[in-house]
Write an enzyme that holds these catalytic residues in place. Structure first.
Site, PDB file in Angstrom:
ATOM      1  N   GLY A  93       0.853  -1.196   0.000  1.00  0.00           N
ATOM      2  CA  GLY A  93       0.000   0.000   0.000  1.00  0.00           C
ATOM      3  C   GLY A  93       0.881   1.234   0.000  1.00  0.00           C
ATOM      4  O   GLY A  93       1.117   1.857  -1.034  1.00  0.00           O
ATOM      5  N   GLN A 112     -17.596  25.449  30.035  1.00  0.00           N
ATOM      6  CA  GLN A 112     -16.245  25.573  29.463  1.00  0.00           C
ATOM      7  C   GLN A 112     -15.770  24.302  28.768  1.00  0.00           C
ATOM      8  O   GLN A 112     -15.056  24.362  27.776  1.00  0.00           O
ATOM      9  CB  GLN A 112     -15.243  25.970  30.549  1.00  0.00           C
ATOM     10  CG  GLN A 112     -15.301  27.451  30.861  1.00  0.00           C
ATOM     11  CD  GLN A 112     -14.185  27.903  31.780  1.00  0.00           C
ATOM     12  OE1 GLN A 112     -13.270  27.151  32.087  1.00  0.00           O
ATOM     13  NE2 GLN A 112     -14.278  29.127  32.239  1.00  0.00           N
ATOM     14  N   GLN A 166     -19.430  14.018  20.833  1.00  0.00           N
ATOM     15  CA  GLN A 166     -19.443  14.295  22.279  1.00  0.00           C
ATOM     16  C   GLN A 166     -20.380  15.465  22.605  1.00  0.00           C
ATOM     17  O   GLN A 166     -21.125  15.418  23.585  1.00  0.00           O
ATOM     18  CB  GLN A 166     -18.004  14.608  22.736  1.00  0.00           C
ATOM     19  CG  GLN A 166     -17.774  14.419  24.209  1.00  0.00           C
ATOM     20  CD  GLN A 166     -17.921  12.958  24.633  1.00  0.00           C
ATOM     21  OE1 GLN A 166     -17.938  12.050  23.809  1.00  0.00           O
ATOM     22  NE2 GLN A 166     -18.084  12.743  25.918  1.00  0.00           N
ATOM     23  N   GLY A 203     -23.802  14.259  22.644  1.00  0.00           N
ATOM     24  CA  GLY A 203     -24.104  13.173  23.577  1.00  0.00           C
ATOM     25  C   GLY A 203     -24.599  11.955  22.809  1.00  0.00           C
ATOM     26  O   GLY A 203     -24.141  11.682  21.695  1.00  0.00           O
ATOM     27  N   GLU A 228      -4.394   8.001   0.219  1.00  0.00           N
ATOM     28  CA  GLU A 228      -3.578   9.074  -0.382  1.00  0.00           C
ATOM     29  C   GLU A 228      -2.452   9.498   0.573  1.00  0.00           C
ATOM     30  O   GLU A 228      -2.189  10.679   0.779  1.00  0.00           O
ATOM     31  CB  GLU A 228      -4.450  10.273  -0.794  1.00  0.00           C
ATOM     32  CG  GLU A 228      -5.587   9.851  -1.713  1.00  0.00           C
ATOM     33  CD  GLU A 228      -5.603  10.505  -3.075  1.00  0.00           C
ATOM     34  OE1 GLU A 228      -4.622  11.166  -3.436  1.00  0.00           O
ATOM     35  OE2 GLU A 228      -6.608  10.322  -3.780  1.00  0.00           O
TER      36      GLU A 228
HETATM   37  C1  LIG Z   1     -12.036   3.748   1.900  1.00  0.00           C
HETATM   38  C2  LIG Z   1     -10.737   3.512   1.206  1.00  0.00           C
HETATM   39  C3  LIG Z   1     -10.640   3.776  -0.150  1.00  0.00           C
HETATM   40  C4  LIG Z   1      -9.436   3.511  -0.839  1.00  0.00           C
HETATM   41  N1  LIG Z   1      -9.386   3.742  -2.178  1.00  0.00           N
HETATM   42  C5  LIG Z   1      -8.262   3.395  -2.869  1.00  0.00           C
HETATM   43  C6  LIG Z   1      -8.217   3.528  -4.297  1.00  0.00           C
HETATM   44  O1  LIG Z   1      -9.167   3.982  -4.927  1.00  0.00           O
HETATM   45  N2  LIG Z   1      -7.109   3.121  -4.955  1.00  0.00           N
HETATM   46  C7  LIG Z   1      -6.018   2.594  -4.295  1.00  0.00           C
HETATM   47  O2  LIG Z   1      -5.051   2.253  -4.946  1.00  0.00           O
HETATM   48  N3  LIG Z   1      -6.024   2.463  -2.940  1.00  0.00           N
HETATM   49  C8  LIG Z   1      -7.109   2.848  -2.207  1.00  0.00           C
HETATM   50  N4  LIG Z   1      -7.148   2.711  -0.832  1.00  0.00           N
HETATM   51  C9  LIG Z   1      -6.008   2.095  -0.165  1.00  0.00           C
HETATM   52  C10 LIG Z   1      -5.094   3.077   0.575  1.00  0.00           C
HETATM   53  O3  LIG Z   1      -4.533   4.000  -0.311  1.00  0.00           O
HETATM   54  C11 LIG Z   1      -4.021   2.246   1.322  1.00  0.00           C
HETATM   55  O4  LIG Z   1      -4.704   1.480   2.302  1.00  0.00           O
HETATM   56  C12 LIG Z   1      -2.966   3.125   1.956  1.00  0.00           C
HETATM   57  O5  LIG Z   1      -2.095   3.608   0.977  1.00  0.00           O
HETATM   58  C13 LIG Z   1      -2.161   2.420   3.053  1.00  0.00           C
HETATM   59  O6  LIG Z   1      -1.670   1.199   2.592  1.00  0.00           O
HETATM   60  P1  LIG Z   1      -1.875  -0.140   3.468  1.00  0.00           P
HETATM   61  O7  LIG Z   1      -3.292  -0.223   3.884  1.00  0.00           O
HETATM   62  O8  LIG Z   1      -1.306  -1.261   2.672  1.00  0.00           O
HETATM   63  O9  LIG Z   1      -1.029   0.082   4.760  1.00  0.00           O
HETATM   64  P2  LIG Z   1       0.587  -0.213   4.949  1.00  0.00           P
HETATM   65  O10 LIG Z   1       1.318   0.415   3.867  1.00  0.00           O
HETATM   66  O11 LIG Z   1       0.766  -1.672   5.144  1.00  0.00           O
HETATM   67  O12 LIG Z   1       0.819   0.517   6.321  1.00  0.00           O
HETATM   68  C14 LIG Z   1       0.410  -0.028   7.582  1.00  0.00           C
HETATM   69  C15 LIG Z   1       0.822   0.945   8.699  1.00  0.00           C
HETATM   70  O13 LIG Z   1       2.246   1.113   8.695  1.00  0.00           O
HETATM   71  C16 LIG Z   1       2.565   2.487   8.547  1.00  0.00           C
HETATM   72  N5  LIG Z   1       3.756   2.614   7.703  1.00  0.00           N
HETATM   73  C17 LIG Z   1       4.015   1.987   6.535  1.00  0.00           C
HETATM   74  N6  LIG Z   1       5.189   2.355   6.046  1.00  0.00           N
HETATM   75  C18 LIG Z   1       5.716   3.267   6.917  1.00  0.00           C
HETATM   76  C19 LIG Z   1       6.899   4.052   6.949  1.00  0.00           C
HETATM   77  N7  LIG Z   1       7.830   3.989   5.984  1.00  0.00           N
HETATM   78  N8  LIG Z   1       7.090   4.869   8.011  1.00  0.00           N
HETATM   79  C20 LIG Z   1       6.158   4.950   8.999  1.00  0.00           C
HETATM   80  N9  LIG Z   1       5.007   4.255   8.994  1.00  0.00           N
HETATM   81  C21 LIG Z   1       4.792   3.424   7.987  1.00  0.00           C
HETATM   82  C22 LIG Z   1       1.366   3.130   7.903  1.00  0.00           C
HETATM   83  O14 LIG Z   1       1.281   4.526   8.187  1.00  0.00           O
HETATM   84  C23 LIG Z   1       0.231   2.346   8.545  1.00  0.00           C
HETATM   85  O15 LIG Z   1      -0.064   2.892   9.791  1.00  0.00           O
HETATM   86  C24 LIG Z   1      -8.315   2.998  -0.118  1.00  0.00           C
HETATM   87  C25 LIG Z   1      -8.409   2.772   1.254  1.00  0.00           C
HETATM   88  C26 LIG Z   1      -9.589   3.021   1.917  1.00  0.00           C
HETATM   89  C27 LIG Z   1      -9.661   2.761   3.400  1.00  0.00           C
END
Ligand SMILES: Cc1cc2nc3c(=O)[nH]c(=O)nc-3n(C[C@H](O)[C@H](O)[C@H](O)COP(=O)(O)OP(=O)(O)OC[C@H]3O[C@@H](n4cnc5c(N)ncnc54)[C@H](O)[C@@H]3O)c2cc1C
Length: 409
Positions: free
Chosen positions: A131, A281, A338, A341, A365
């Site tokens: 991803g 507050q 929140q 409620g 993204e």
């Molecule tokens: C509703 C929804 C719609 C989407 N639509 C699309 C779409 O149209 N097209 C598409 O291609 N994708 C799409 N996605 C996918 C999305 O872009 C990916 O899920 C995202 O890029 C993260 O990749 P991953 O889930 O594989 O997480 P990973 O890359 O496996 O990451 C897992 C965790 O590790 C952290 N991490 C990874 N590498 C590092 C690093 N180098 N340093 C620090 N932290 C790191 C990440 O921040 C995350 O917390 C969609 C996702 C959702 C939820």
């Protein structure tokens, strides 16, 4: 930078606000519950030119500048994140890639109907195993005569069921010198042999938008399905993320504003112990945080928009806006629940929907962690503008570059 909205900009915002309040807000609860894509609403919005965004008129777009465009997205996403997402794809990841790297024929065939709201498209970047690390994709492309044959599977693809084509990325194997995978971008028609889709149901938010797996099994595409040059796919993905992230950030601003406005109205109306809850507050603390989230997100989005309008590179500023606006949207939705409620927790008031929908943009993204990393690396001088030997990034668009100590790092 002029922070005043011109009469024309105000007119467009008013038109979008009016449309959102009349045509989106009364129906959003129904289509969210039914997990139904509100195609008719998106088409109505597109008929008003709202899908055209920054795409030039010759390719069916509205030719807006980015500042004006950010106001339009804010107004739509204030009512519904999903409709805003559908309307911004032509100016974001898919449309912007074709606009920047496409041939004239690709622009006419794929971008024009997209910008006019006649078609929808998906972006196939993420895979089950990769991803964040886009370049580690497993999907392959190989030449066969003048055609390309693509094999692999993309995961979490939005607009899965409604897309007529997908901007898909595949690699040609590793480059001999660098060892990095040579990635290409392809426009793949949804009705080609070997293309199949498998939607994920019952996801946490973004329910009206079909998201899921795009399988490509020996999919044969002609030579002119290649977008840009051979091996240019990674560059295309990164360039286009810069625009996709901008639209996501602007959408976040609309969500913060919706949560703030709704919370203020409720806090002025709901009474406990004989007075409005807005008098307490602790409630004011929540409202104040939303005000801060709104103002700061809006300013960061305007900064990125202004830079894009000046033709300046704004990768760092767009990343900052995306990180902050999406986190602010999630925080605002959390706080709004929140303030309300238990009513905030009920589907009847729609506040919990903002919360569910605000969660995904912190992941897609570029996750928040990636944006934080990018900001830190720019500040530390580890990441530079225009590649390794480029200039050290300025702290903000109108500030000088960081000190020479950093520059020599
Ligand atoms: C509703 C929804 C719609 C989407 N639509 C699309 C779409 O149209 N097209 C598409 O291609 N994708 C799409 N996605 C996918 C999305 O872009 C990916 O899920 C995202 O890029 C993260 O990749 P991953 O889930 O594989 O997480 P990973 O890359 O496996 O990451 C897992 C965790 O590790 C952290 N991490 C990874 N590498 C590092 C690093 N180098 N340093 C620090 N932290 C790191 C990440 O921040 C995350 O917390 C969609 C996702 C959702 C939820």
């Amino acid at each position: 930078m002029d922070l005043d909205w011109s009469p024309e900009q105000q007119e467009l915002r008013a038109l979008a606000r009016d449309f959102a309040e009349r045509e989106i807000a009364p129906h959003v609860g129904e289509y969210d519950k039914a997990e139904r894509f509100p195609r008719e609403i998106v088409e109505q919005a597109a008929a008003l030119g709202f899908a055209g965004g920054i795409v030039p008129a010759e390719y069916g777009g509205a030719g807006l500048d980015y500042v004006t465009y950010s106001g339009l997205i804010e107004e739509i996403s204030r009512a519904c994140h999903i409709v805003a997402c559908a309307l911004t794809f032509p100016s974001g990841l898919v449309g912007n890639s074709i606009l920047t790297y496409g041939t004239e024929e690709q622009k006419q065939r794929y971008l024009k109907p997209l910008a006019q709201g006649e078609t929808f498209a998906g972006a196939g970047v993420t895979e089950a195993r990769s991803g964040t690390d886009v370049s580690d994709m497993d999907t392959t492309a190989r030449r066969d005569g003048s055609d390309w044959v693509i094999n692999g599977a993309k995961m979490w693809i939005s607009f899965l069921d409604v897309a007529t084509y997908y901007l898909t990325f595949a690699h040609l194997g590793a480059d001999e010198k660098s060892g990095r995978k040579r990635i290409c971008a392809f426009i793949v028609d949804a009705d080609l042999k070997g293309v199949s889709t498998h939607p994920l149901k019952n996801k946490y938010g973004f329910r009206p938008l079909s998201t899921g797996e795009l399988v490509l099994e020996d999919v044969r595409v002609p030579a002119d399905a290649l977008l840009g040059e051979e091996g240019q796919g990674f560059e295309i993905a990164m360039h286009s993320l810069d625009h996709g992230r901008f639209t996501v950030a602007a959408g976040g601003v609309g969500v913060v504003r919706a949560c703030l406005e709704r919370s203020v109205a409720y806090a002025r109306e709901r009474e406990t112990f004989g007075q409005e809850i807005g008098r307490y507050q602790f409630v004011q603390d929540m409202i104040a945080k939303m005000v801060l989230g709104y103002e700061t997100s809006k300013l960061l989005v305007l900064q990125a928009a202004w830079m894009k309008d000046q033709g300046k590179r704004s990768t760092r500023e767009t990343s900052l806006a995306k990180w902050h606006a999406t986190e602010s949207a999630f925080e605002a939705a959390h706080l709004a629940i929140q303030v309300f409620g238990s009513y905030g927790y009920s589907a009847e008031y729609g506040i919990e929907r903002y919360f569910r929908n605000a969660r995904a943009p912190i992941i897609y993204e570029g996750t928040t962690q990636i944006h934080k990393m990018m900001q830190a690396e720019h500040a530390l001088g580890y990441r530079r503008l225009n590649g390794r030997n480029g200039d050290v990034s300025p702290i903000c668009s109108w500030a000088p570059a960081l000190s020479p100590v950093h520059a020599s790092a």
